[in-house]
Scaffold this active site. Structure first.
Site, PDB file in Angstrom:
ATOM      1  N   ASN A 169       0.886  -1.173   0.000  1.00 29.24           N
ATOM      2  CA  ASN A 169       0.000   0.000   0.000  1.00 29.24           C
ATOM      3  C   ASN A 169       0.914   1.210   0.000  1.00 29.24           C
ATOM      4  O   ASN A 169       1.526   1.532   1.011  1.00 29.24           O
ATOM      5  CB  ASN A 169      -0.893  -0.023   1.246  1.00 29.24           C
ATOM      6  N   TRP A 170       1.012   1.841  -1.154  1.00 28.71           N
ATOM      7  CA  TRP A 170       1.961   2.949  -1.293  1.00 28.71           C
ATOM      8  C   TRP A 170       1.497   4.217  -0.578  1.00 28.71           C
ATOM      9  O   TRP A 170       2.274   5.159  -0.422  1.00 28.71           O
ATOM     10  CB  TRP A 170       2.183   3.254  -2.767  1.00 28.71           C
ATOM     11  N   LYS A 171       0.226   4.292  -0.223  1.00 26.69           N
ATOM     12  CA  LYS A 171      -0.342   5.501   0.402  1.00 26.69           C
ATOM     13  C   LYS A 171      -0.100   6.713  -0.516  1.00 26.69           C
ATOM     14  O   LYS A 171      -0.085   6.556  -1.726  1.00 26.69           O
ATOM     15  CB  LYS A 171       0.226   5.671   1.811  1.00 26.69           C
ATOM     16  N   HIS A 220      -9.277   1.429   4.978  1.00 25.03           N
ATOM     17  CA  HIS A 220      -7.989   1.641   5.639  1.00 25.03           C
ATOM     18  C   HIS A 220      -8.165   2.601   6.817  1.00 25.03           C
ATOM     19  O   HIS A 220      -8.938   3.556   6.738  1.00 25.03           O
ATOM     20  CB  HIS A 220      -6.959   2.191   4.644  1.00 25.03           C
ATOM     21  N   GLU A 248      -6.440   4.946   7.869  1.00 25.83           N
ATOM     22  CA  GLU A 248      -6.183   6.365   7.557  1.00 25.83           C
ATOM     23  C   GLU A 248      -7.402   7.008   6.902  1.00 25.83           C
ATOM     24  O   GLU A 248      -7.679   8.194   7.109  1.00 25.83           O
ATOM     25  CB  GLU A 248      -4.926   6.480   6.674  1.00 25.83           C
ATOM     26  N   GLU A 274      -5.178  -4.709  10.537  1.00 26.74           N
ATOM     27  CA  GLU A 274      -4.156  -3.676  10.712  1.00 26.74           C
ATOM     28  C   GLU A 274      -4.399  -2.919  12.019  1.00 26.74           C
ATOM     29  O   GLU A 274      -5.196  -1.969  12.051  1.00 26.74           O
ATOM     30  CB  GLU A 274      -4.202  -2.680   9.547  1.00 26.74           C
ATOM     31  N   GLY A 323       2.881   2.384  10.643  1.00 26.43           N
ATOM     32  CA  GLY A 323       3.851   3.463  10.460  1.00 26.43           C
ATOM     33  C   GLY A 323       4.580   3.852  11.736  1.00 26.43           C
ATOM     34  O   GLY A 323       5.249   4.888  11.795  1.00 26.43           O
ATOM     35  N   SER A 374       3.693  -2.072  10.187  1.00 27.91           N
ATOM     36  CA  SER A 374       5.149  -2.163  10.373  1.00 27.91           C
ATOM     37  C   SER A 374       5.705  -3.546  10.054  1.00 27.91           C
ATOM     38  O   SER A 374       6.656  -3.994  10.678  1.00 27.91           O
ATOM     39  CB  SER A 374       5.545  -1.729  11.791  1.00 27.91           C
ATOM     40  N   GLY A 385       3.052  -1.112   4.181  1.00 23.97           N
ATOM     41  CA  GLY A 385       3.135   0.313   3.857  1.00 23.97           C
ATOM     42  C   GLY A 385       4.571   0.686   3.501  1.00 23.97           C
ATOM     43  O   GLY A 385       5.036   0.451   2.395  1.00 23.97           O
ATOM     44  N   GLY A 386       5.271   1.265   4.470  1.00 20.88           N
ATOM     45  CA  GLY A 386       6.618   1.803   4.248  1.00 20.88           C
ATOM     46  C   GLY A 386       7.557   0.874   3.495  1.00 20.88           C
ATOM     47  O   GLY A 386       8.237   1.302   2.548  1.00 20.88           O
TER      48      GLY A 386
END
Ligand code: 13P
Length: 255
Positions: A13-15, A98, A100, A170, A176, A216, A237-238
């Site tokens: 998930n590149w966000k 998600h 966010e 999640e 993150g 993470s 993510g990251g």
């Protein structure tokens, strides 16, 4: 992870990261890093990079997803993107719910359900995200909360459509933050999600549903998390923005 009963899926998930030109470069790094994958590999990119991603991933083992979708088919919804628009581009997956989106864009369980159903109706595969906040975990309501989120997200989704549903657990406190859930915590909640899917659809559907962990996840902890029987993959993510790290997570799904 139980590969005999269900698909293992590692999804990035590149966000809100990477311009389309940067995306092209990143995908050039990702493709060789994941080409020997034994699991399904998905990259979910910002809307602006989807055309590039679909083009670059054509004929490879990497599937492309979007990060959100609107629930109406068309109309006066300035700034929104419909499921048909994604399908027309050649997009295969979409993320709904998600944390966010829930936290910053007033997404509710009900709108997550509407988006999920609209995506399914258009033929997309959907990665539905659920997960508790730190306060909810500390109050001891994780399982109840995740059950509620799962049930409402799947309202009016048929057993047949469940073949195109992936659920991502999640925990918000792990996203993150570098603070990963322990593999026991991930297993416990993924198993609870599978139990609720079983209550709704029966054990065959529950056993066939891919349930990912996200928060993470990285090259160092992926193998341990993925070793758990109910953790069928990851939503990353990251680390999905770094080809070597993403490749290492995909490789960890092989063990
Ligand atoms: P991080 O891997 O950066 O913690 O993000 C997880 C996530 O939110 C994936 O959807």
């Amino acid at each position: 992870m139980n590969q005999t009963k269900r698909k293992t899926i590692i999804a990035g998930n590149w966000k809100m990261n990477k311009t389309a030109s940067e995306a092209a470069e990143l995908i050039d790094g990702i493709l060789p890093a994941v080409q020997d994958a034994c699991c399904e590999v998905v990259i979910c990119t910002p809307f602006t990079s989807l055309v590039t991603a679909v083009e670059k991933c054509k004929g490879t083992n990497v599937h492309v997803g979007a990060e959100n979708v609107h629930f109406e088919k068309s109309g006066a919804f300035t700034g929104e993107i419909s499921a048909d628009m994604l399908v027309d581009l050649g997009v295969e997956y979409v993320i709904t719910g998600h944390s966010e989106r829930r936290q910053y864009f007033a997404e509710t369980n009900e709108t997550v359900n509407k988006r999920t159903r609209a995506a399914l109706a258009a033929g997309l595969k959907v990665i539905v995200c659920v997960g508790e906040s730190l306060a909810e975990r500390e109050q001891g309501v994780t399982e109840e909360l995740v059950r509620l989120q799962t049930k409402i997200a799947l309202k009016d989704v048929t057993a047949e459509e469940m073949q195109r549903i992936v659920i991502a657990y999640e925990p918000v406190w792990a996203i993150g933050t570098g603070r990963t859930a322990t593999s026991e915590q991930a297993q416990e909640v993924c198993a609870a999600i599978r139990k609720v899917v079983g209550e709704l659809y029966g054990s065959d559907v529950a056993e066939a549903t891919t349930i990912q962990y996200g928060g993470s996840m990285n090259a160092a902890n992926a193998q341990e998390l993925l070793s758990k029987p109910d953790v069928d993959g990851g939503l990353i993510g990251g680390a999905s923005l770094k080809p070597d790290d993403f490749g290492a997570i995909v490789a960890a799904a092989r063990q």
